[in-house]
Write a protein that holds these residues in place. Structure first.
Motif, PDB file in Angstrom:
ATOM      1  N   ARG A 164       0.826  -1.211   0.000  1.00  0.00           N
ATOM      2  CA  ARG A 164       0.000   0.000   0.000  1.00  0.00           C
ATOM      3  C   ARG A 164       0.854   1.252   0.000  1.00  0.00           C
ATOM      4  NH1 ARG A 164      -3.320  -2.142   3.877  1.00  0.00           N
ATOM      5  NH2 ARG A 164      -2.419  -0.843   5.516  1.00  0.00           N
ATOM      6  N   ARG A 165       2.039   1.163   0.547  1.00  0.00           N
ATOM      7  CA  ARG A 165       2.915   2.344   0.568  1.00  0.00           C
ATOM      8  C   ARG A 165       3.396   2.695  -0.830  1.00  0.00           C
ATOM      9  NH1 ARG A 165       4.480   0.402   5.692  1.00  0.00           N
ATOM     10  NH2 ARG A 165       6.179  -0.866   4.890  1.00  0.00           N
ATOM     11  N   MET A 166       3.340   1.749  -1.759  1.00  0.00           N
ATOM     12  CA  MET A 166       3.694   2.080  -3.149  1.00  0.00           C
ATOM     13  C   MET A 166       2.455   2.242  -4.004  1.00  0.00           C
ATOM     14  SD  MET A 166       6.997  -0.269  -3.998  1.00  0.00           S
ATOM     15  CE  MET A 166       7.264   0.420  -5.595  1.00  0.00           C
ATOM     16  N   MET A 167       1.478   1.342  -3.769  1.00  0.00           N
ATOM     17  CA  MET A 167       0.313   1.286  -4.650  1.00  0.00           C
ATOM     18  C   MET A 167      -0.932   1.199  -3.782  1.00  0.00           C
ATOM     19  SD  MET A 167       0.106  -1.063  -8.061  1.00  0.00           S
ATOM     20  CE  MET A 167       0.516  -2.559  -7.238  1.00  0.00           C
ATOM     21  N   PRO A 168      -1.492   2.329  -3.388  1.00  0.00           N
ATOM     22  CA  PRO A 168      -2.601   2.291  -2.439  1.00  0.00           C
ATOM     23  C   PRO A 168      -3.926   1.799  -3.012  1.00  0.00           C
ATOM     24  CG  PRO A 168      -2.030   4.555  -3.011  1.00  0.00           C
ATOM     25  CD  PRO A 168      -1.016   3.683  -3.654  1.00  0.00           C
ATOM     26  N   GLU A 169      -4.027   1.739  -4.348  1.00  0.00           N
ATOM     27  CA  GLU A 169      -5.325   1.360  -4.907  1.00  0.00           C
ATOM     28  C   GLU A 169      -5.162   0.714  -6.276  1.00  0.00           C
ATOM     29  OE1 GLU A 169      -8.726   4.164  -4.336  1.00  0.00           O
ATOM     30  OE2 GLU A 169      -8.773   4.172  -6.534  1.00  0.00           O
ATOM     31  N   ILE A 170      -6.033  -0.251  -6.539  1.00  0.00           N
ATOM     32  CA  ILE A 170      -6.104  -0.889  -7.868  1.00  0.00           C
ATOM     33  C   ILE A 170      -7.564  -0.914  -8.278  1.00  0.00           C
ATOM     34  CG2 ILE A 170      -5.803  -3.057  -9.132  1.00  0.00           C
ATOM     35  CD1 ILE A 170      -3.522  -3.728  -7.289  1.00  0.00           C
ATOM     36  N   ARG A 171      -7.812  -0.646  -9.561  1.00  0.00           N
ATOM     37  CA  ARG A 171      -9.185  -0.726 -10.068  1.00  0.00           C
ATOM     38  C   ARG A 171      -9.236  -1.757 -11.177  1.00  0.00           C
ATOM     39  NH1 ARG A 171     -11.257   5.596  -9.958  1.00  0.00           N
ATOM     40  NH2 ARG A 171     -10.462   5.977  -7.856  1.00  0.00           N
ATOM     41  N   ILE A 172     -10.303  -2.506 -11.180  1.00  0.00           N
ATOM     42  CA  ILE A 172     -10.502  -3.532 -12.215  1.00  0.00           C
ATOM     43  C   ILE A 172     -11.853  -3.272 -12.859  1.00  0.00           C
ATOM     44  CG2 ILE A 172     -10.837  -6.002 -12.640  1.00  0.00           C
ATOM     45  CD1 ILE A 172      -9.071  -6.537 -10.211  1.00  0.00           C
ATOM     46  N   ASP A 173     -11.860  -3.186 -14.179  1.00  0.00           N
ATOM     47  CA  ASP A 173     -13.117  -3.054 -14.924  1.00  0.00           C
ATOM     48  C   ASP A 173     -13.362  -4.349 -15.689  1.00  0.00           C
ATOM     49  OD1 ASP A 173     -12.881   0.463 -16.039  1.00  0.00           O
ATOM     50  OD2 ASP A 173     -13.166  -0.470 -14.074  1.00  0.00           O
ATOM     51  N   PHE A 174     -14.582  -4.868 -15.570  1.00  0.00           N
ATOM     52  CA  PHE A 174     -14.907  -6.037 -16.399  1.00  0.00           C
ATOM     53  C   PHE A 174     -16.291  -5.863 -16.994  1.00  0.00           C
ATOM     54  CE2 PHE A 174     -17.899  -8.134 -13.579  1.00  0.00           C
ATOM     55  CZ  PHE A 174     -17.487  -7.761 -12.304  1.00  0.00           C
ATOM     56  N   ASP A 175     -16.492  -6.551 -18.106  1.00  0.00           N
ATOM     57  CA  ASP A 175     -17.777  -6.481 -18.816  1.00  0.00           C
ATOM     58  C   ASP A 175     -18.781  -7.373 -18.089  1.00  0.00           C
ATOM     59  OD1 ASP A 175     -19.878  -7.105 -20.728  1.00  0.00           O
ATOM     60  OD2 ASP A 175     -18.615  -6.163 -22.235  1.00  0.00           O
ATOM     61  N   THR A 176     -19.931  -6.808 -17.782  1.00  0.00           N
ATOM     62  CA  THR A 176     -20.910  -7.594 -17.022  1.00  0.00           C
ATOM     63  C   THR A 176     -21.663  -8.590 -17.899  1.00  0.00           C
ATOM     64  OG1 THR A 176     -22.549  -5.840 -17.332  1.00  0.00           O
ATOM     65  CG2 THR A 176     -21.238  -5.781 -15.297  1.00  0.00           C
ATOM     66  N   LYS A 177     -21.501  -8.480 -19.238  1.00  0.00           N
ATOM     67  CA  LYS A 177     -22.223  -9.414 -20.115  1.00  0.00           C
ATOM     68  C   LYS A 177     -21.437 -10.712 -20.275  1.00  0.00           C
ATOM     69  CE  LYS A 177     -22.690  -6.277 -23.311  1.00  0.00           C
ATOM     70  NZ  LYS A 177     -22.967  -5.609 -24.610  1.00  0.00           N
ATOM     71  N   ASP A 178     -20.156 -10.591 -20.534  1.00  0.00           N
ATOM     72  CA  ASP A 178     -19.361 -11.806 -20.741  1.00  0.00           C
ATOM     73  C   ASP A 178     -18.234 -11.964 -19.722  1.00  0.00           C
ATOM     74  OD1 ASP A 178     -17.400 -10.525 -23.597  1.00  0.00           O
ATOM     75  OD2 ASP A 178     -17.513  -9.927 -21.493  1.00  0.00           O
ATOM     76  N   PHE A 179     -18.180 -11.069 -18.737  1.00  0.00           N
ATOM     77  CA  PHE A 179     -17.194 -11.108 -17.648  1.00  0.00           C
ATOM     78  C   PHE A 179     -15.752 -11.017 -18.133  1.00  0.00           C
ATOM     79  CE2 PHE A 179     -20.543 -11.542 -14.895  1.00  0.00           C
ATOM     80  CZ  PHE A 179     -21.343 -12.641 -15.172  1.00  0.00           C
ATOM     81  N   SER A 180     -15.569 -10.459 -19.317  1.00  0.00           N
ATOM     82  CA  SER A 180     -14.190 -10.318 -19.791  1.00  0.00           C
ATOM     83  C   SER A 180     -13.563  -9.085 -19.144  1.00  0.00           C
ATOM     84  CB  SER A 180     -14.149 -10.193 -21.313  1.00  0.00           C
ATOM     85  OG  SER A 180     -14.844  -9.040 -21.722  1.00  0.00           O
ATOM     86  N   LEU A 181     -12.272  -9.167 -18.940  1.00  0.00           N
ATOM     87  CA  LEU A 181     -11.532  -8.073 -18.319  1.00  0.00           C
ATOM     88  C   LEU A 181     -11.424  -6.915 -19.317  1.00  0.00           C
ATOM     89  CD1 LEU A 181      -9.898  -7.330 -15.742  1.00  0.00           C
ATOM     90  CD2 LEU A 181      -7.879  -8.205 -16.922  1.00  0.00           C
ATOM     91  N   SER A 182     -11.879  -5.734 -18.917  1.00  0.00           N
ATOM     92  CA  SER A 182     -11.829  -4.577 -19.817  1.00  0.00           C
ATOM     93  C   SER A 182     -10.598  -3.716 -19.560  1.00  0.00           C
ATOM     94  CB  SER A 182     -13.055  -3.687 -19.620  1.00  0.00           C
ATOM     95  OG  SER A 182     -14.235  -4.423 -19.697  1.00  0.00           O
ATOM     96  N   ALA A 183     -10.302  -3.530 -18.273  1.00  0.00           N
ATOM     97  CA  ALA A 183      -9.191  -2.623 -17.955  1.00  0.00           C
ATOM     98  C   ALA A 183      -8.722  -2.853 -16.522  1.00  0.00           C
ATOM     99  CB  ALA A 183      -9.621  -1.162 -18.107  1.00  0.00           C
ATOM    100  N   THR A 184      -7.485  -2.469 -16.283  1.00  0.00           N
ATOM    101  CA  THR A 184      -6.968  -2.378 -14.913  1.00  0.00           C
ATOM    102  C   THR A 184      -6.340  -1.013 -14.750  1.00  0.00           C
ATOM    103  OG1 THR A 184      -4.831  -3.340 -15.542  1.00  0.00           O
ATOM    104  CG2 THR A 184      -6.489  -4.864 -14.699  1.00  0.00           C
ATOM    105  N   GLU A 185      -6.391  -0.506 -13.556  1.00  0.00           N
ATOM    106  CA  GLU A 185      -5.817   0.818 -13.300  1.00  0.00           C
ATOM    107  C   GLU A 185      -5.118   0.787 -11.947  1.00  0.00           C
ATOM    108  OE1 GLU A 185      -8.107   4.341 -14.593  1.00  0.00           O
ATOM    109  OE2 GLU A 185      -7.790   5.118 -12.569  1.00  0.00           O
TER     110      GLU A 185
END
Lengths: 234, 191
Positions: A164-185
Motif C-alpha cells: 500500500r505504501r507504493m500502490m494504495p489502490e487498484i481498479r478492475i473493470d470487467f464487462d458484465t455481459k461476458d465477464f471479460s476483463l476490460s481494464a486495470t488501473e
C-alpha cells in the motif's frame, strides 16, 4: 421528523442501489460473484493493451502499446512494444523483466520468507485474474463495486501495508455481459496512475509454454535488484 | 521605550550599530516577551519566504510549443553499494531551460523531477520522499541534471556527460553514481 427520516431512508436506498460497498467477508454484488465464478473457466487469456500513464508533473498522459498473455493460475507475460520494448514475465516463483535494447534481464523472486515493499507490490501485478473470492479477499480489501452501463468497476486496496505504501489502490473493470476483463488501473502513492485498456481479447487460446520461460541470450547481463532490499533514492 | 546612548559592542546578535535602539530592545529583561514574539514573527516570515519560493511547480503540458521530449531506457547505478536498476526514462526540456525527468520501472515510478531556472523539486515515490528548494539542485540528485545535460547546459564540475550514437551517460565523478541509457526516439520529438 417523520419526513426527515423518510428522506434519509430513501437517500440511503438510492445510494445502495448504485454502489455496493463490501467489507471483507460481507456480501458481494451478485455481478462480482458471477465474475469471480467465471474466472475458474479461464485457463488462458491474451489481449492487446493500450497503456496510459498519468503523472502529476505532466498535464497530458503518456501512452504505450503491447500484448499480454495470462495462463492460470498466475503466470503472465506483458510485452510493451512501443515506445520502448520491455517484457515482464511472471513465472512460477519469480518475475523477470527483460530489456532487449539494454541487453539486460532483472530477476525479482516472489517467494521466500522475506517480505518487503517491492515483493508485495510486484505480487499485485497479477490483479485482474483472481481465482476465487477467497483469493481476492486474501490480497485486497474491496473498497467499492460500481456497475455502470455494462461495466463493473471494482476498487481494491491492497491488504499488505508494504504494498500500500507504493500502490494504495487498484481498479478492475470487467464487462458484465461476458465477464471479460476490460481494464486495470493502478494508483501509486505519488499520485501517478497506470491504466491498461484491453482490446481483441482471446479466451483460452493455445499458449506456448516458452512464453513464460524465455531464453535469455548469453550476452545479457543478469541482475537481482532486490537482493538485500535497498532504497532507490538519493 | 526610550533609547540608550549608542554602545559599540558585539552582543552576539550580530549587531554593532551605533543607533542603540534595537540593542536596547534585545537586552532589556522587560522586553523578553517582545523578543520572543519578534523571533516567532521573523521565523514565520522566513518560513513563508522559503515556502513561497519552493511552491510546487504546476504540471507541464509537453504538447505546448517549445518542449523537446526524449524517451528511452536507462540503468541507474547507485554509488557505494554498486546496485543498479533499469527502467524507462523520459526527459523533456524547454527553450527557457526548464526540465522534466521521469524514471520508472513500469508500472512503478521511481524518480520524478522538475527543474526551472529558479527552483527544483524531486520525488522518490517508493520511499514517499519529496524534496524541493530554490536555486540549483545538489549534484547528488543526479537525475535533475539529466535535462540540463541533454539540452547542452553547463554542468557542475563534478558531473560529466557523454552522448553518441550508441547512447548517453551522465556521471557524478565524485560519488560514482551514474545513469546511462539510450533514446528510443532518435529524432527528438517536438510538440
Amino acid at each position: 421528523m417523520k419526513l426527515r427520516k423518510k428522506i434519509f431512508t430513501l437517500l440511503g436506498a438510492i445510494a445502495l442501489a448504485h454502489v455496493w460497498t463490501s467489507a471483507s467477508g460481507a456480501e458481494l454484488n451478485p455481478v462480482v460473484t458471477a465474475w469471480l465464478a467465471a474466472q475458474t473457466n479461464i485457463q488462458a487469456w491474451s489481449a492487446d493493451f493500450i497503456q496510459t500513464r498519468a503523472f502529476k508533473s505532466l498535464s497530458e498522459p503518456l501512452t504505450a502499446t503491447g500484448h499480454v498473455w495470462f495462463a492460470a493460475p498466475n503466470r503472465f507475460r506483458w510485452e510493451v512494444k512501443h515506445p520502448a520494448p520491455t517484457t515482464a514475465v511472471r513465472a512460477a516463483s519469480e518475475l523477470m523483466v527483460i530489456y532487449p535494447k539494454l541487453k539486460r534481464v532483472e530477476h525479482f523472486p516472489l517467494t521466500g520468507g522475506q517480505g518487503g515493499q517491492w515483493r508485495d507490490a510486484l505480487a499485485l501485478l497479477e490483479a485482474g485474474f483472481p481465482r476465487s473470492q477467497e483469493q481476492l479477499e486474501a490480497q485486497y480489501e474491496i473498497v467499492s463495486e460500481t456497475v455502470k452501463n455494462h461495466t463493473c468497476e471494482l476498487v481494491l486496496r491492497p491488504k499488505s501495508a508494504a504494498a500500500r505504501r507504493m500502490m494504495p489502490e487498484i481498479r478492475i473493470d470487467f464487462d458484465t455481459k461476458d465477464f471479460s476483463l476490460s481494464a486495470t488501473e493502478l494508483h501509486f502513492v505519488d499520485g501517478s496512475t497506470m491504466r491498461n485498456d484491453f482490446q481483441n481479447p482471446v479466451l483460452n487460446p493455445p499458449i506456448d509454454e516458452k512464453l513464460f520461460a524465455p531464453e535469455i541470450p548469453a550476452d545479457y547481463k543478469s541482475i537481482e535488484p532486490l537482493k538485500g532490499e535497498h532504497r532507490f533514492e538519493r | 521605550m526610550g533609547h540608550r546612548a549608542a554602545e559599540r559592542r558585539d552582543d552576539g546578535y550580530g549587531s554593532t550599530s551605533r543607533t542603540g535602539g534595537v540593542l536596547w530592545l534585545w537586552q532589556c529583561p522587560a522586553s523578553r516577551d517582545v523578543r520572543r514574539r519578534l523571533t516567532l514573527l521573523l521565523g514565520i516570515a522566513a518560513l513563508c519566504a522559503v515556502g513561497c519560493r519552493t511552491a510546487p511547480l504546476p504540471p507541464v503540458n509537453l504538447k505546448e510549443p517549445g518542449w523537446t521530449v526524449r524517451s528511452g531506457q536507462a540503468v541507474w547505478h547507485l554509488p557505494k553499494d554498486k546496485r543498479e536498476i533499469a527502467g524507462d526514462v523520459l526527459v523533456a526540456t524547454s527553450a527557457n531551460g526548464e526540465g522534466v525527468v521521469q524514471f520508472s520501472k513500469t508500472p512503478f515510478p521511481l524518480v520524478s523531477g522538475r527543474i526551472t531556472s529558479k527552483q527544483w523539486e524531486v520525488e522518490f515515490p517508493p520511499q514517499n520522499k519529496h524534496y524541493a528548494a530554490p536555486g540549483n539542485p545538489p549534484v547528488r540528485l543526479l537525475w535533475l541534471y539529466l535535462s540540463k545535460a541533454v539540452s547542452g547546459q553547463k554542468l557542475p564540475s563534478k558531473l560529466s556527460w557523454h552522448e553518441d550514437a550508441n547512447g548517453w551517460r551522465l556521471e557524478n565523478r565524485g560519488s560514482g553514481e551514474k545513469v546511462e541509457g539510450y533514446w528510443e526516439n532518435a529524432e527528438t520529438l517536438k510538440y
